[in-house]
Design a protein around this motif. Structure first.
Motif, PDB file in Angstrom:
ATOM      1  N   LEU A 241       0.860  -1.180   0.000  1.00 52.45           N
ATOM      2  CA  LEU A 241       0.000   0.000   0.000  1.00 52.45           C
ATOM      3  C   LEU A 241       0.896   1.230   0.000  1.00 52.45           C
ATOM      4  CD1 LEU A 241      -2.803  -0.890   2.596  1.00 52.45           C
ATOM      5  CD2 LEU A 241      -3.036  -0.754   0.111  1.00 52.45           C
ATOM      6  N   VAL A 242       0.653   2.131  -0.924  1.00 51.99           N
ATOM      7  CA  VAL A 242       1.432   3.368  -1.015  1.00 51.99           C
ATOM      8  C   VAL A 242       0.529   4.528  -0.627  1.00 51.99           C
ATOM      9  CG1 VAL A 242       2.694   4.912  -2.553  1.00 51.99           C
ATOM     10  CG2 VAL A 242       2.939   2.436  -2.804  1.00 51.99           C
ATOM     11  N   THR A 243       0.959   5.306   0.346  1.00 55.17           N
ATOM     12  CA  THR A 243       0.165   6.456   0.782  1.00 55.17           C
ATOM     13  C   THR A 243       0.242   7.579  -0.249  1.00 55.17           C
ATOM     14  OG1 THR A 243       2.066   7.238   2.056  1.00 55.17           O
ATOM     15  CG2 THR A 243       0.406   5.957   3.233  1.00 55.17           C
ATOM     16  N   LEU A 244      -0.835   8.343  -0.337  1.00 57.14           N
ATOM     17  CA  LEU A 244      -0.942   9.390  -1.342  1.00 57.14           C
ATOM     18  C   LEU A 244      -1.168  10.747  -0.689  1.00 57.14           C
ATOM     19  CD1 LEU A 244      -3.412   7.607  -3.800  1.00 57.14           C
ATOM     20  CD2 LEU A 244      -0.925   7.766  -4.029  1.00 57.14           C
ATOM     21  N   PRO A 245      -0.473  11.771  -1.147  1.00 53.74           N
ATOM     22  CA  PRO A 245      -0.789  13.125  -0.702  1.00 53.74           C
ATOM     23  C   PRO A 245      -2.122  13.568  -1.309  1.00 53.74           C
ATOM     24  CG  PRO A 245       0.903  13.182  -2.402  1.00 53.74           C
ATOM     25  CD  PRO A 245       0.658  11.733  -2.091  1.00 53.74           C
ATOM     26  N   ALA A 246      -2.765  14.541  -0.665  1.00 55.22           N
ATOM     27  CA  ALA A 246      -4.098  14.964  -1.079  1.00 55.22           C
ATOM     28  C   ALA A 246      -4.121  15.474  -2.520  1.00 55.22           C
ATOM     29  CB  ALA A 246      -4.617  16.040  -0.124  1.00 55.22           C
ATOM     30  N   PHE A 247      -3.078  16.204  -2.937  1.00 52.15           N
ATOM     31  CA  PHE A 247      -3.092  16.764  -4.288  1.00 52.15           C
ATOM     32  C   PHE A 247      -3.082  15.676  -5.348  1.00 52.15           C
ATOM     33  CE2 PHE A 247       1.489  16.200  -3.863  1.00 52.15           C
ATOM     34  CZ  PHE A 247       1.878  15.817  -5.135  1.00 52.15           C
ATOM     35  N   LEU A 248      -2.447  14.533  -5.030  1.00 53.72           N
ATOM     36  CA  LEU A 248      -2.393  13.444  -5.991  1.00 53.72           C
ATOM     37  C   LEU A 248      -3.752  12.739  -6.083  1.00 53.72           C
ATOM     38  CD1 LEU A 248      -0.234  12.394  -7.854  1.00 53.72           C
ATOM     39  CD2 LEU A 248       0.473  10.762  -6.097  1.00 53.72           C
ATOM     40  N   GLU A 249      -4.406  12.598  -4.941  1.00 55.63           N
ATOM     41  CA  GLU A 249      -5.758  12.033  -4.945  1.00 55.63           C
ATOM     42  C   GLU A 249      -6.696  12.914  -5.774  1.00 55.63           C
ATOM     43  OE1 GLU A 249      -6.258   9.634  -0.780  1.00 55.63           O
ATOM     44  OE2 GLU A 249      -6.582  11.792  -0.710  1.00 55.63           O
ATOM     45  N   ASP A 250      -6.598  14.205  -5.588  1.00 52.62           N
ATOM     46  CA  ASP A 250      -7.447  15.138  -6.342  1.00 52.62           C
ATOM     47  C   ASP A 250      -7.211  15.000  -7.839  1.00 52.62           C
ATOM     48  OD1 ASP A 250      -8.476  16.067  -3.957  1.00 52.62           O
ATOM     49  OD2 ASP A 250      -7.160  17.835  -3.866  1.00 52.62           O
ATOM     50  N   GLU A 251      -5.972  14.808  -8.221  1.00 55.44           N
ATOM     51  CA  GLU A 251      -5.639  14.671  -9.635  1.00 55.44           C
ATOM     52  C   GLU A 251      -6.230  13.395 -10.216  1.00 55.44           C
ATOM     53  OE1 GLU A 251      -4.639  15.117 -13.325  1.00 55.44           O
ATOM     54  OE2 GLU A 251      -4.317  16.697 -11.834  1.00 55.44           O
ATOM     55  N   VAL A 252      -6.154  12.286  -9.458  1.00 51.04           N
ATOM     56  CA  VAL A 252      -6.735  11.024  -9.928  1.00 51.04           C
ATOM     57  C   VAL A 252      -8.248  11.147 -10.067  1.00 51.04           C
ATOM     58  CG1 VAL A 252      -7.102   8.589  -9.356  1.00 51.04           C
ATOM     59  CG2 VAL A 252      -4.858   9.624  -8.986  1.00 51.04           C
ATOM     60  N   LYS A 253      -8.885  11.771  -9.096  1.00 49.00           N
ATOM     61  CA  LYS A 253     -10.338  11.968  -9.171  1.00 49.00           C
ATOM     62  C   LYS A 253     -10.715  12.816 -10.377  1.00 49.00           C
ATOM     63  CE  LYS A 253     -10.986  11.764  -4.134  1.00 49.00           C
ATOM     64  NZ  LYS A 253     -11.318  12.557  -2.918  1.00 49.00           N
ATOM     65  N   ALA A 254      -9.959  13.891 -10.599  1.00 48.80           N
ATOM     66  CA  ALA A 254     -10.249  14.772 -11.725  1.00 48.80           C
ATOM     67  C   ALA A 254     -10.094  14.033 -13.049  1.00 48.80           C
ATOM     68  CB  ALA A 254      -9.326  15.990 -11.684  1.00 48.80           C
ATOM     69  N   TYR A 255      -9.091  13.181 -13.135  1.00 51.54           N
ATOM     70  CA  TYR A 255      -8.878  12.411 -14.356  1.00 51.54           C
ATOM     71  C   TYR A 255     -10.028  11.434 -14.596  1.00 51.54           C
ATOM     72  CZ  TYR A 255      -7.200   8.577 -17.253  1.00 51.54           C
ATOM     73  OH  TYR A 255      -7.099   7.592 -18.209  1.00 51.54           O
ATOM     74  N   THR A 256     -10.452  10.715 -13.550  1.00 52.83           N
ATOM     75  CA  THR A 256     -11.521   9.716 -13.724  1.00 52.83           C
ATOM     76  C   THR A 256     -12.832  10.372 -14.115  1.00 52.83           C
ATOM     77  OG1 THR A 256     -11.979   9.763 -11.331  1.00 52.83           O
ATOM     78  CG2 THR A 256     -10.455   8.075 -12.137  1.00 52.83           C
ATOM     79  N   HIS A 257     -13.052  11.611 -13.682  1.00 54.67           N
ATOM     80  CA  HIS A 257     -14.276  12.317 -14.048  1.00 54.67           C
ATOM     81  C   HIS A 257     -14.311  12.637 -15.540  1.00 54.67           C
ATOM     82  CE1 HIS A 257     -14.825  13.765  -9.622  1.00 54.67           C
ATOM     83  NE2 HIS A 257     -15.310  12.554  -9.827  1.00 54.67           N
ATOM     84  N   LYS A 258     -13.156  12.605 -16.180  1.00 55.73           N
ATOM     85  CA  LYS A 258     -13.092  12.884 -17.614  1.00 55.73           C
ATOM     86  C   LYS A 258     -13.382  11.641 -18.450  1.00 55.73           C
ATOM     87  CE  LYS A 258      -9.404  16.304 -16.836  1.00 55.73           C
ATOM     88  NZ  LYS A 258     -10.179  17.515 -17.095  1.00 55.73           N
ATOM     89  N   LEU A 259     -13.396  10.475 -17.816  1.00 54.70           N
ATOM     90  CA  LEU A 259     -13.571   9.225 -18.543  1.00 54.70           C
ATOM     91  C   LEU A 259     -15.046   8.965 -18.839  1.00 54.70           C
ATOM     92  CD1 LEU A 259     -11.059   6.960 -16.569  1.00 54.70           C
ATOM     93  CD2 LEU A 259     -10.652   8.237 -18.681  1.00 54.70           C
TER      94      LEU A 259
END
Length: 352
Positions: A241-259
């Motif tokens: 398990l790799v911990t994620l900073p908040a900005f990286l989580e936000d980026e992943v969420k933003a990307y998935t919303h484009k799919l």
């Protein structure tokens, strides 16, 4: 050893008895040889391999080793190993009996590779490791007394050169892919988590836990013979398990919303490795940055963690290295020396 001719087909065949590894007497027949001596050589080789005698040639031992590897290793890893062995090891050692290979033979082979000036340090290290692994296999299962490759030592004492970017250089590069999806998100994940490219390409949205701020790495992607493969990760410790900073989580969420039409169990980045390599090369050329590979973003992450003062044990866990020696051997030279600080503290204790 008698062999027989099939007059009708004008070919040769061999038929003989042998003892298997359990001591059972069995009969073996093999047909279709164009020459008599080919049939004889097949019988001789087969009996040597069954007996486990190290009088067999290095090439015959290699066949046994590769047969074992093919069952136990990922097809992509096996293909790389088989190709390197066939191209760079067997032409030199193939016809020598395993127990007749000396340290001098290994040294001569190493020198030939070094003198060619064709290969990177990392490749030389890998192919030397394959040679040593074959001798280790012979020792473990066939009674070879020693490993001449191990006695000879490393093919190069010099540490393989490590390439990485600083945070400033990475941020410069990211300006060249800003707004270019999914490349932008993928490069961020590679640099800020240190995951391997195959691990990134195997990710699904289900692997992310935004409540616990982690991403689960438990598989890797390979493109092999025009087929997409999702396989276990490189080693057992690569499951992590790799911990994620908040900005990286936000980026992943933003990307998935484009799919569009995406389901969370599908690959999040259904792209090829070549696409990222192309984007990286273009950014390097545009900005004049030091040349690196996509994999070197993993080294860049480790370098950043070292610069921030994190311990080798934590870096080992985050990168999924099998053991701490891998981490130390790869990155120890990046750690600042603390010898002066140590001496100062010892002096302070003495004068108290």
């Amino acid at each position: 050893m008698p062999v027989y001719k099939n007059e009708e087909k004008n070919t040769w065949y061999t038929s003989f008895y042998y003892q298997d590894w359990q001591g059972n007497r069995k009969r073996k027949k093999k047909e279709g040889f164009a020459r008599k001596k080919d049939a004889q050589e097949y019988e001789r080789t087969f009996k040597l391999q069954q007996s486990g005698s190290c009088d067999m040639s290095f090439g015959q031992m290699t066949d046994l080793y590769l047969s074992d590897c093919k069952i136990r290793q990922k097809p992509t890893s096996y293909a790389v190993k088989e190709n390197a062995i066939n191209k760079h090891i067997l032409p030199f050692f193939g016809n020598i009996p395993v127990n007749a290979v000396t340290v001098a033979h290994v040294r001569q082979w190493q020198n030939q590779l070094l003198q060619s000036n064709k290969y990177s340090q990392n490749f030389l290290h890998s192919v030397n490791g394959y040679l040593s692994a074959i001798f280790n296999h012979a020792m473990k299962f066939y009674g070879l007394l020693k490993n001449p490759s191990k006695e000879c030592g490393k093919i190069q004492e010099k540490r393989p050169e490590l390439h990485f970017w600083t945070l400033e250089q990475f941020n410069q590069f990211m300006q060249t892919v800003d707004g270019n999806y999914p490349a932008y998100t993928m490069f961020l994940l590679l640099f800020w988590t240190g995951m391997r490219l195959g691990e990134l390409l195997a990710l699904t949205l289900n692997d992310f836990d935004f409540e616990k701020h982690t991403v689960k790495i438990n598989k890797t992607y390979h493109r092999f013979r025009k087929e997409d493969l999702i396989l276990p990760p490189k080693t057992e410790r690569s499951n992590r398990l790799v911990t994620l900073p908040a900005f990286l989580e936000d980026e992943v969420k933003a990307y998935t919303h484009k799919l569009y039409g995406y389901t969370p169990s599908e690959r999040l980045f259904p792209l090829s490795k070549d696409m990222l390599a192309y984007r990286l090369k273009a950014g390097v050329q545009a900005l004049g940055l030091p040349k690196i590979r996509v994999h070197d973003l993993r080294h860049s992450h480790a370098s950043l963690l070292i610069d921030l003062g994190f311990s080798p044990l934590l870096i080992q866990e985050r990168l999924g290295h099998e053991n701490i020696e891998t981490t130390l051997n790869t990155y120890s030279h990046l750690y600042p020396t603390q010898q002066d600080e140590l001496a100062t503290k010892l002096q302070a204790i003495f004068t108290e």
